[in-house]
Design a protein around this motif. Structure first.
Motif, PDB file in Angstrom:
ATOM      1  N   ILE A 105       0.837  -1.201   0.000  1.00  0.00           N
ATOM      2  CA  ILE A 105       0.000   0.000   0.000  1.00  0.00           C
ATOM      3  C   ILE A 105       0.874   1.255   0.000  1.00  0.00           C
ATOM      4  O   ILE A 105       0.477   2.293  -0.513  1.00  0.00           O
ATOM      5  N   TYR A 106       2.059   1.157   0.570  1.00  0.00           N
ATOM      6  CA  TYR A 106       2.995   2.285   0.633  1.00  0.00           C
ATOM      7  C   TYR A 106       4.345   1.892   0.060  1.00  0.00           C
ATOM      8  O   TYR A 106       4.823   0.790   0.288  1.00  0.00           O
ATOM      9  N   ASN A 107       4.966   2.816  -0.667  1.00  0.00           N
ATOM     10  CA  ASN A 107       6.334   2.676  -1.155  1.00  0.00           C
ATOM     11  C   ASN A 107       7.210   3.682  -0.429  1.00  0.00           C
ATOM     12  O   ASN A 107       6.762   4.786  -0.117  1.00  0.00           O
ATOM     13  N   GLU A 108       8.458   3.307  -0.228  1.00  0.00           N
ATOM     14  CA  GLU A 108       9.415   4.238   0.362  1.00  0.00           C
ATOM     15  C   GLU A 108      10.169   4.935  -0.757  1.00  0.00           C
ATOM     16  O   GLU A 108      10.697   4.290  -1.656  1.00  0.00           O
ATOM     17  N   ASP A 109      10.199   6.258  -0.706  1.00  0.00           N
ATOM     18  CA  ASP A 109      10.974   7.032  -1.672  1.00  0.00           C
ATOM     19  C   ASP A 109      12.453   6.860  -1.314  1.00  0.00           C
ATOM     20  O   ASP A 109      12.869   7.236  -0.212  1.00  0.00           O
ATOM     21  N   PRO A 110      13.245   6.279  -2.214  1.00  0.00           N
ATOM     22  CA  PRO A 110      14.651   6.011  -1.878  1.00  0.00           C
ATOM     23  C   PRO A 110      15.472   7.280  -1.627  1.00  0.00           C
ATOM     24  O   PRO A 110      16.473   7.235  -0.922  1.00  0.00           O
ATOM     25  N   LYS A 111      15.045   8.383  -2.183  1.00  0.00           N
ATOM     26  CA  LYS A 111      15.800   9.630  -2.002  1.00  0.00           C
ATOM     27  C   LYS A 111      15.496  10.297  -0.667  1.00  0.00           C
ATOM     28  O   LYS A 111      16.387  10.821  -0.006  1.00  0.00           O
ATOM     29  N   THR A 112      14.214  10.301  -0.273  1.00  0.00           N
ATOM     30  CA  THR A 112      13.822  11.030   0.934  1.00  0.00           C
ATOM     31  C   THR A 112      13.571  10.128   2.140  1.00  0.00           C
ATOM     32  O   THR A 112      13.551  10.600   3.266  1.00  0.00           O
ATOM     33  N   GLY A 113      13.323   8.833   1.884  1.00  0.00           N
ATOM     34  CA  GLY A 113      12.983   7.930   2.979  1.00  0.00           C
ATOM     35  C   GLY A 113      11.529   8.042   3.418  1.00  0.00           C
ATOM     36  O   GLY A 113      11.100   7.366   4.335  1.00  0.00           O
ATOM     37  N   GLN A 114      10.782   8.930   2.766  1.00  0.00           N
ATOM     38  CA  GLN A 114       9.366   9.119   3.093  1.00  0.00           C
ATOM     39  C   GLN A 114       8.532   8.023   2.440  1.00  0.00           C
ATOM     40  O   GLN A 114       8.871   7.542   1.371  1.00  0.00           O
ATOM     41  N   PHE A 115       7.433   7.683   3.085  1.00  0.00           N
ATOM     42  CA  PHE A 115       6.538   6.678   2.533  1.00  0.00           C
ATOM     43  C   PHE A 115       5.365   7.361   1.855  1.00  0.00           C
ATOM     44  O   PHE A 115       4.789   8.308   2.380  1.00  0.00           O
ATOM     45  N   GLU A 116       5.058   6.868   0.649  1.00  0.00           N
ATOM     46  CA  GLU A 116       3.966   7.432  -0.151  1.00  0.00           C
ATOM     47  C   GLU A 116       3.041   6.313  -0.583  1.00  0.00           C
ATOM     48  O   GLU A 116       3.480   5.182  -0.820  1.00  0.00           O
ATOM     49  N   LEU A 117       1.760   6.640  -0.715  1.00  0.00           N
ATOM     50  CA  LEU A 117       0.797   5.655  -1.189  1.00  0.00           C
ATOM     51  C   LEU A 117       1.154   5.175  -2.588  1.00  0.00           C
ATOM     52  O   LEU A 117       1.606   5.964  -3.414  1.00  0.00           O
ATOM     53  N   THR A 118       0.937   3.896  -2.838  1.00  0.00           N
ATOM     54  CA  THR A 118       1.073   3.399  -4.199  1.00  0.00           C
ATOM     55  C   THR A 118      -0.037   4.042  -5.034  1.00  0.00           C
ATOM     56  O   THR A 118      -1.031   4.541  -4.487  1.00  0.00           O
ATOM     57  N   VAL A 119       0.111   4.052  -6.332  1.00  0.00           N
ATOM     58  CA  VAL A 119      -0.900   4.674  -7.195  1.00  0.00           C
ATOM     59  C   VAL A 119      -2.284   4.028  -7.002  1.00  0.00           C
ATOM     60  O   VAL A 119      -3.274   4.742  -6.834  1.00  0.00           O
ATOM     61  N   PRO A 120      -2.391   2.686  -6.985  1.00  0.00           N
ATOM     62  CA  PRO A 120      -3.725   2.104  -6.767  1.00  0.00           C
ATOM     63  C   PRO A 120      -4.322   2.492  -5.411  1.00  0.00           C
ATOM     64  O   PRO A 120      -5.518   2.790  -5.311  1.00  0.00           O
TER      65      PRO A 120
END
Length: 186
Positions: free
Chosen positions: A150-165
């Motif tokens: 449901i969430y991906n980690e942005d490798p640059k920022t370390g922040q978690f963001e919702l997947t597109v679906p």
């Protein structure tokens, strides 16, 4: 419920937190959710009723990249999200399958409830839940586990963001709530 209410993004107690706003949605006669003790090891929502076992021990995969026990107030927030949608969202939308697997199905309502759960986790500085499916997947079906992300980690920022679906599901729910007169906050 105090743990759901008290958190704020800046720390400390706040009536301006997402948790306080979320709980305020239940302070009326329109949204009815009953919470009762269950003597099984499960917590679940069924037709406006949340059954809670105080002895439950559930582990879910988190942003710490491991399975961790879930605090009871977080599990209740997840189930309250189901209660909210049960009272406002079309049943066909709630029951729509997001993921069909050999170990079980996940509806779009489970994605929505997990997102709400993660708002509460974030306000309480608790690692967020990154996948829907739990420990039974980790050993025998890793591809299904990954499909339930449901969430991906942005490798640059370390922040978690919702997947597109997941983001699409959340936005559709917010729109449905706003069409019913609920002013949604994030």
């Amino acid at each position: 419920m105090t743990d759901i209410y008290k958190a704020s993004k800046g720390g400390g107690n706040s009536s301006n937190s997402f948790g306080a706003w979320f709980l305020s949605l239940f302070e009326n006669d329109k949204i009815n959710v009953d919470i009762k003790e269950s003597f099984t090891r499960k917590i679940r929502h069924t037709k406006g009723e949340i059954s809670v076992s105080l002895k439950r021990e559930v582990e879910l995969f988190t942003s710490n990249k491991k399975f961790e026990k879930v605090d009871l107030f977080i599990a209740i927030a997840h189930e309250l999200a189901h209660g909210l949608s049960y009272n406002y969202i079309n049943k066909a939308q709630i029951d729509y399958n997001w993921l069909n697997t050999t170990v079980g199905n996940a509806t779009v309502d489970e994605v929505f409830a997990t997102i709400i759960e993660n708002y509460i986790r974030g306000e309480n500085k608790t690692p967020i839940r990154t996948h829907y499916f739990g420990p039974k997947i980790k050993s025998n079906e890793p591809s299904i586990f990954e499909q339930s992300r449901i969430y991906n980690e942005d490798p640059k920022t370390g922040q978690f963001e919702l997947t597109v679906p997941a983001l699409n599901i959340y936005n559709n729910y917010k729109k449905s709530f706003q069409n019913k007169g609920i002013q949604w906050i994030d």
